[in-house]
Scaffold this active site. Structure first.
Site, PDB file in Angstrom:
ATOM      1  N   HIS A  15      15.990 -15.025 -15.630  1.00  6.79           N
ATOM      2  CA  HIS A  15      16.388 -16.056 -15.576  1.00  6.79           C
ATOM      3  C   HIS A  15      17.771 -16.419 -15.827  1.00  6.79           C
ATOM      4  CE1 HIS A  15      16.440 -20.533 -15.546  1.00  6.79           C
ATOM      5  NE2 HIS A  15      15.844 -20.785 -16.697  1.00  6.79           N
ATOM      6  N   CYS A  37      19.484 -25.598 -16.206  1.00  7.10           N
ATOM      7  CA  CYS A  37      18.900 -24.237 -15.666  1.00  7.10           C
ATOM      8  C   CYS A  37      18.993 -24.988 -14.143  1.00  7.10           C
ATOM      9  CB  CYS A  37      17.514 -24.012 -15.842  1.00  7.10           C
ATOM     10  SG  CYS A  37      17.021 -23.793 -17.612  1.00  7.10           S
ATOM     11  N   HIS A  70      10.852 -22.620  -9.104  1.00  5.76           N
ATOM     12  CA  HIS A  70      11.648 -22.423 -10.670  1.00  5.76           C
ATOM     13  C   HIS A  70      11.312 -21.286 -11.182  1.00  5.76           C
ATOM     14  CE1 HIS A  70      14.431 -23.552 -13.396  1.00  5.76           C
ATOM     15  NE2 HIS A  70      13.426 -23.837 -14.316  1.00  5.76           N
TER      16      HIS A  70
END
Length: 987
Positions: A340, A164, A299
């Site tokens: 995401h 990620c 995040h």
């Protein structure tokens, strides 16, 4: 306010960017989505695998403008959509940086891309067919390499996979490469496309998936990850370099840091200490105290554990100075709006932060319920961004975090751009001169520009003209020249071109709209026009000729004054002053010829500075002197002396001569002057355009005879009978002067109007030539005919007339061999200026020239402005890799024994070619050549060999060296394969 960055951490400027995220087709739409506080989570398209969980998905993810990038259909079909998205996004980011991607070819530009998806490779393998394109189309390393290959970028090319955090790590590496001098421009980006359901299953089994497909960062309702797609690319330069070169800067990256969790609570579990350390290290490297950070783009995945660890780590960093902060630390996460985006997540957060710093406001987070009370944000002096957060205009600092599943963490510290680099002033300083050397009397330069736009097809050009027209219609006049300069600098010169001169946004918008609606096809631009300069003769002069251009162009002004200085020893008043004063003395021969020479020299040199360079020259009478200087057969000082002496000697001749323009043909004219020794043929300008020159009484007699035959005649207003026997008294005097001038050989093809042909190799322009030049017939028609008949490599595609008004252009159009050669005039009269030069540049650019645009604009106007990005075609679409082909199927039962029939061989070869090349079988004719027509390369040939072996197993393994000899055309390969199959059966 904080510590200064160390000398090894030079700030990095974000000079360009582009993105596509769910619900947003570009940075502008992305900003609108974020400021609306809405989210773009919706139903999963059928193409994204069997899962039905909603998420953030791109529209048109299967579309690719393959023809723009010259990618064959089969290769484009095999390409991971992530490669396609990155190509288009990178192109647009470079344009946004004010840089034409095409001009970067071969330069050390770095490419750093973050990604964590192998979905396309898995899908390709599941199709049951592996080809050479499987590796180039699906390999993750090819994400960066594809950009570098297609754009011919020679800097480092690296694909980063840290899950990620991939794209923020890619940014970190790109900044390091810039600071290390490995490249002077770098692309950093991230991409994510959901082409399968593997990660869905992983998230679900790990308890990380949100059932409704939505991330809910820092919310009491946070229940896991919702997946999203997207692509984002930023163009980066060292800030000092960007400011030096006048680049517009979106925002500044002060520093970044990367670390790893190491052996923590689990390989997928976040680690508080490591997150704390990466943020603190980035602040330390940036020379920024944590209390100076106004907001952090977190995040923020929306998992209960992940959110809690992240808030704790932020609290650790900012706790020590919490009491000293003037405001709570604002935090938000874009995942609440778009999901995401995994390998692109860091870039999604970075671009959001860059936009926030540029606009001076942080968008509100997408609403998803009440704040998670367990996070105790207020106690930790933090707050979620529920409403737009206004930022200070200068000196604002922000952080961006991205944490990877597996433990690789990244954080970047950003700042607002310097005020002189983030925006363009509305107007230039009042009264600013056009250039440093301009005298005080020179008027301010008008805002005139040449707007250029191009595309690979007429349809694409029209589509982009509409977009630009809409944008221009909303601009004010102060931006016009800067907008045009930006278009010249940032748009690649593609085959279908639009170029127009304009001096107001209203005019430019109207021309752009008209171009978008043009029904006729835009022609393909030639590779490079071949230009000839044609210099006018006496008679084209007038008071204040080129005064407008002198006032508007520093370049022209410099060259006119240079020529005037060279003539100064032979003139009473400097020539340029006499011209600009409007003195009628410009019509006196002794002044006319030096003045025309100076103007022609200055015009030609100005064009050459603009990148308009002649491949050949021709001059009409006095025009041959400037032509000789441009061809380097005379230097400026020697030519100035010859011209000044020539004009002075002619003026001293007795008056009483004249010139008569007639429609007589050359043979007829020769008969007319045969009995008149004081009359000669002054010029043969073209069909029905013959000028006689000599004694006025003799000319009157000739005129009477011609009019009796019905041929019109026009006396010309001249002071003397140029190019006639009446010039004889000055010839000896002039030759003595000319003998002191070195003879020269032109370095360019010189089509002499004395000889009526090009000068031969070794033939010089010497005293004898220039003396003969005075009384000889001007054989303009012959010279233009020889020019038009030049060898193909030097035959002109355009003639540019060099003079204060168009005279020769109409004559050239009447000469049959040159009739189809466009003749362009750089001046049309006293009011001519930069606009007329711009017209010539626009026409030549449309026809294939890439001018030196910078020279056209005053320094004050060479400031970039933001333009709408190129709009790519979405017509071609592909979501599948190569489908199973009938070509690989088993042979029919009735052909299992014996040699295949000729029809089956032909069909099999054509099917194999169609699969490798892409397209429909009926498109491939047997006469097509593999290299010249089909564009086969070595990889394609190897795939063709493989497919033929599968289609015809009885032939065994084909020998590539033997096969190469037969790879002339499809027909020759059919013959070769038939022979191999017959031989195999015979064995």
């Amino acid at each position: 306010m904080g510590r200064t960055p160390g000398p090894d951490l030079h700030p990095v400027a974000v000079v360009g960017m582009d993105c596509r995220f769910p619900g947003a087709s570009g940075p502008g739409a992305y900003w609108e989505l974020l400021m609306s506080g809405a989210h773009a989570i919706g139903e999963r398209p059928d193409s994204r695998g069997p899962s039905t969980v909603p998420g953030g998905f791109l529209a048109d993810a299967d579309a690719f403008d393959r023809s723009f990038f010259q990618v064959p259909p089969a290769e484009a079909g095999a390409m991971d959509p992530q490669q396609r998205l990155l190509l288009e996004c990178s192109w647009r980011a470079l344009e946004d940086a004010g840089t034409s991607p095409a001009r970067l070819a071969g330069s050390p530009v770095g490419t750093y891309i973050g990604s964590m998806s192998d979905d396309w490779l898995r899908l390709s393998l599941a199709m049951g067919e592996v080809t050479p394109r499987t590796g180039t189309g699906s390999g993750r390393a090819m994400l960066a390499n594809r950009i570098a290959y297609q754009l011919d970028l020679r800097g480092p090319s690296i694909t980063v996979d840290t899950a990620c955090s991939s794209s923020l790590v890619a940014l970190h590496l790109a900044c390091g490469a810039l600071r290390a001098g490995e490249c002077d421009l770098a692309l950093a980006g991230g991409v994510n496309i959901v082409a399968g359901s593997v990660l869905d299953e992983i998230y679900a089994q790990a308890g990380l998936a949100a059932p409704d497909g939505r991330c809910k960062p820092f919310s009491a309702a946070a229940d896991g990850i919702g997946r999203g797609e997207g692509v984002g690319v930023v163009a980066l330069r060292l800030l000092d370099d960007a400011v030096r070169d006048g680049d517009l800067v979106h925002a500044v990256i002060l520093a970044s840091a990367v670390n790893q969790d190491g052996r923590s609570n689990g390989i997928m579990a976040p680690h508080r200490a490591s997150q704390r350390e990466v943020i603190a290290t980035a602040c330390r490297r940036a020379g920024v105290s944590p209390r100076d950070i106004r907001f952090v783009e977190a995040h923020g995945t929306g998992t209960p554990l992940g959110d809690q660890i992240e808030v704790l780590s932020l609290g650790d960093v900012f706790r020590d100075d919490a009491g000293e902060r003037a405001w709570p630390l604002a935090i938000g996460a874009v995942k609440g709006a778009i999901g995401h985006t995994e390998g692109a997540a860091g870039m999604a957060g970075l671009i959001k932060t860059v936009l926030a710093l540029r606009h001076g406001v942080v968008p509100p987070s997408a609403p998803h319920g009440a704040e998670n009370p367990r996070l105790a944000l207020a106690r930790r002096s933090m707050e979620l961004i529920r409403e737009p957060l206004e930022l200070p205009a200068e000196g604002c600092r922000a952080g961006v975090s991205s944490f990877g599943m597996g433990g690789t963490n990244a954080h970047a510290v950003l700042a607002t751009a310097p005020q002189d680099a983030c925006a363009v002033p509305a107007t230039a300083p009042k009264g600013a001169p056009a250039g440093a050397s301009a005298p005080a009397a020179v008027a301010p330069t008008p805002r005139v520009g040449v707007f250029t736009l191009s595309a690979d097809t007429p349809t694409a050009l029209r589509r982009n003209l509409r977009v630009q027209a809409d944008d221009v219609a909303r601009r004010d006049g102060a931006e016009l020249a800067r907008l045009c300069w930006t278009s010249n600098r940032s748009r690649a010169a593609l085959p279908c071109r639009f170029a127009t001169v304009a001096d107001s946004p209203e005019e430019l918008a109207a021309r752009l709209f008209a171009g978008a609606e043009l029904e006729t096809e835009y022609p393909q631009a030639a590779e490079e026009p071949v230009l000839a300069f044609a210099f006018t003769g006496q008679g084209s002069q007038y008071p204040r000729m080129t005064a407008g251009l002198y006032e508007q162009s520093t370049v022209y002004r410099t060259f006119l004054e240079e020529a005037s200085k060279a003539l100064q020893p032979y003139t009473v008043t400097p020539v340029h002053e006499l011209i600009l004063a409007g003195d009628p003395a410009v019509h006196r021969t002794g002044t006319t010829q030096p003045a025309l020479f100076a103007v022609q020299y200055a015009l030609a040199r100005t064009l050459m500075e603009l990148g308009v360079r002649p491949a050949a020259v021709v001059g009409h009478s006095i025009g041959e002197f400037a032509a000789a200087v441009l061809a380097e057969a005379l230097d400026l000082a020697d030519a100035a002396r010859l011209v000044a002496v020539r004009g002075a000697f002619m003026q001293q001749l007795p008056e009483g001569g004249g010139m008569l323009a007639t429609r007589a043909r050359p043979a007829e004219a020769a008969g007319l002057v045969e009995g008149e020794p004081s009359v000669g043929i002054g010029a043969l300008n073209g069909p029905g355009a013959t000028v006689l020159s000599g004694d006025l009484e003799a000319l009157a007699r000739i005129r009477t005879r011609l009019e009796e035959r019905g041929l019109a005649c026009t006396p010309l207003r001249v002071s003397h009978a140029f190019h006639s026997p009446l010039m004889a008294p000055m010839l000896d005097r002039f030759e003595r002067v000319a003998a002191r001038i070195p003879a020269g050989r032109p370095r360019l093809p010189f089509h002499s109007t004395v000889r009526g042909r090009p000068l031969a190799d070794g033939e010089e322009l010497d005293a004898a030539y220039w003396t003969e030049h005075i009384s000889a017939t001007v054989r303009f028609e012959d010279a233009i005919t020889s020019l038009a008949a030049s060898a193909s490599a030097s035959a002109p595609t355009h003639v540019v007339e060099i003079g204060p008004k168009p005279v020769l252009s109409n004559l050239i159009r009447r000469i049959a061999p040159a009739r189809d050669i466009p003749a362009l005039a750089v001046c049309r009269g006293e009011d001519s200026g930069l606009r007329e030069i711009g017209d010539v540049l626009a026409r030549l650019h449309r026809d294939g020239l890439d001018p030196a645009w910078d020279t056209f604009y005053p320094d004050a106007e060479k400031r970039a402005v933001r333009m709408p990005a190129h709009v790519f075609s979405t017509q071609w679409r592909s979501w599948q890799t190569l489908p199973a082909q009938a070509a690989a199927a088993a042979r029919p039962a009735d052909e299992r024994a014996g040699a295949p029939s000729p029809d089956r061989v032909r069909q099999g070869v054509r099917e194999a070619v169609a699969i490798v090349k892409g397209g429909r079988l009926e498109e491939y004719d047997d006469a097509l050549r593999f290299y010249d027509d089909l564009g086969f390369d070595s990889v394609m040939l190897m795939e063709l060999k493989y497919r033929l072996e599968v289609r015809f197993p009885e032939v065994g393994e084909l020998s590539m060296p033997e096969m190469l000899a037969s790879l002339v055309s499809v027909e020759s390969l059919i013959g070769y394969l038939g022979e191999q199959l017959n031989a195999a059966v015979a064995r």
